[in-house]
Design a protein around this motif. Sequence first.
Motif, PDB file in Angstrom:
ATOM      1  N   ALA A  16       3.430   3.080  -5.816  1.00  0.00           N
ATOM      2  CA  ALA A  16       2.608   3.718  -4.798  1.00  0.00           C
ATOM      3  C   ALA A  16       3.339   3.670  -3.462  1.00  0.00           C
ATOM      4  CB  ALA A  16       1.260   3.019  -4.689  1.00  0.00           C
ATOM      5  N   GLU A  17       3.240   4.725  -2.707  1.00  0.00           N
ATOM      6  CA  GLU A  17       3.901   4.764  -1.396  1.00  0.00           C
ATOM      7  C   GLU A  17       3.444   3.639  -0.495  1.00  0.00           C
ATOM      8  OE1 GLU A  17       3.990   8.534   0.620  1.00  0.00           O
ATOM      9  OE2 GLU A  17       4.441   9.605  -1.247  1.00  0.00           O
ATOM     10  N   ASP A  18       2.179   3.259  -0.599  1.00  0.00           N
ATOM     11  CA  ASP A  18       1.653   2.193   0.256  1.00  0.00           C
ATOM     12  C   ASP A  18       1.847   0.802  -0.347  1.00  0.00           C
ATOM     13  OD1 ASP A  18      -0.210   2.117  -1.784  1.00  0.00           O
ATOM     14  OD2 ASP A  18      -1.948   2.507  -0.495  1.00  0.00           O
ATOM     15  N   GLY A  19       2.497   0.714  -1.510  1.00  0.00           N
ATOM     16  CA  GLY A  19       2.771  -0.571  -2.151  1.00  0.00           C
ATOM     17  C   GLY A  19       1.576  -1.190  -2.853  1.00  0.00           C
ATOM     18  N   SER A  20       0.496  -0.448  -3.018  1.00  0.00           N
ATOM     19  CA  SER A  20      -0.725  -1.015  -3.585  1.00  0.00           C
ATOM     20  C   SER A  20      -0.678  -1.204  -5.097  1.00  0.00           C
ATOM     21  CB  SER A  20      -1.933  -0.151  -3.221  1.00  0.00           C
ATOM     22  OG  SER A  20      -1.782   1.165  -3.760  1.00  0.00           O
ATOM     23  N   TRP A  62       0.488  -3.309 -12.197  1.00  0.00           N
ATOM     24  CA  TRP A  62       0.407  -4.413 -11.230  1.00  0.00           C
ATOM     25  C   TRP A  62      -0.314  -3.895  -9.992  1.00  0.00           C
ATOM     26  CZ3 TRP A  62       2.423  -4.597  -6.253  1.00  0.00           C
ATOM     27  CH2 TRP A  62       2.309  -5.833  -5.610  1.00  0.00           C
ATOM     28  N   LEU A  63      -1.350  -4.624  -9.573  1.00  0.00           N
ATOM     29  CA  LEU A  63      -2.113  -4.266  -8.375  1.00  0.00           C
ATOM     30  C   LEU A  63      -1.867  -5.328  -7.307  1.00  0.00           C
ATOM     31  CD1 LEU A  63      -5.452  -3.330 -10.169  1.00  0.00           C
ATOM     32  CD2 LEU A  63      -3.638  -1.773  -9.405  1.00  0.00           C
ATOM     33  N   ARG A  64      -1.355  -4.900  -6.164  1.00  0.00           N
ATOM     34  CA  ARG A  64      -0.976  -5.814  -5.082  1.00  0.00           C
ATOM     35  C   ARG A  64      -2.097  -6.771  -4.686  1.00  0.00           C
ATOM     36  NH1 ARG A  64      -0.038  -2.578  -0.016  1.00  0.00           N
ATOM     37  NH2 ARG A  64      -2.298  -2.454  -0.199  1.00  0.00           N
ATOM     38  N   ASP A  65      -3.314  -6.277  -4.621  1.00  0.00           N
ATOM     39  CA  ASP A  65      -4.413  -7.091  -4.109  1.00  0.00           C
ATOM     40  C   ASP A  65      -5.100  -7.947  -5.172  1.00  0.00           C
ATOM     41  OD1 ASP A  65      -3.903  -5.992  -1.601  1.00  0.00           O
ATOM     42  OD2 ASP A  65      -5.314  -4.342  -1.921  1.00  0.00           O
ATOM     43  N   ARG A  66      -4.673  -7.854  -6.400  1.00  0.00           N
ATOM     44  CA  ARG A  66      -5.292  -8.638  -7.474  1.00  0.00           C
ATOM     45  C   ARG A  66      -4.664 -10.019  -7.532  1.00  0.00           C
ATOM     46  NH1 ARG A  66      -9.555  -7.804 -11.276  1.00  0.00           N
ATOM     47  NH2 ARG A  66      -9.437  -9.644 -12.604  1.00  0.00           N
ATOM     48  N   LYS A  67      -5.472 -11.052  -7.388  1.00  0.00           N
ATOM     49  CA  LYS A  67      -4.965 -12.426  -7.412  1.00  0.00           C
ATOM     50  C   LYS A  67      -5.540 -13.237  -8.566  1.00  0.00           C
ATOM     51  CE  LYS A  67      -2.779 -11.612  -3.600  1.00  0.00           C
ATOM     52  NZ  LYS A  67      -1.733 -10.660  -3.818  1.00  0.00           N
ATOM     53  N   GLU A  68      -6.757 -12.914  -9.009  1.00  0.00           N
ATOM     54  CA  GLU A  68      -7.407 -13.693 -10.054  1.00  0.00           C
ATOM     55  C   GLU A  68      -7.065 -13.113 -11.434  1.00  0.00           C
ATOM     56  OE1 GLU A  68     -10.114 -10.432  -8.772  1.00  0.00           O
ATOM     57  OE2 GLU A  68      -9.083 -11.992  -7.672  1.00  0.00           O
TER      58      GLU A  68
END
Length: 124
Positions: free
Chosen positions: A36-40, A59-65
């Motif tokens: 993604a262009e925004d790195g998400s 892979w999703l940048r904001d996923r931590k759990e």
Amino acid sequence: MNFTFVHNNFNVLDLEKSINFYNEALGLVETKRIEAEDGSFILVYLGDKSTPHKLELTWLRDRKEPYNLGENEFHLAFETNDFEKAYEHHKKMECICYENKEMGIYFISDPDNYWIEIIPGGKY
């Protein structure tokens, strides 16, 4: 109307760790990557060099759990031409999570706990 399999998707927390696992455990190699262009998010497609079917790792940048896999009753299956060698390799990797000796199969677990069935060649 005809439909053909294209890919299956697994969402992963550590993309590089998952890519390395699938390469070492099953010989899968990266065939395509979309970022993604925004790195998400990053999508990585892995192939076996024999079939057109791909495994898409998301892979999703904001996923931590960790992902909730429920009872983990779904899986991918791979056939191998050398079942004993594959078994020994996966045993050394310490990724075998379930064996069904009666059926002559076993399962390995990836870094996110997705299960992959290993089947002797010609069994199915």
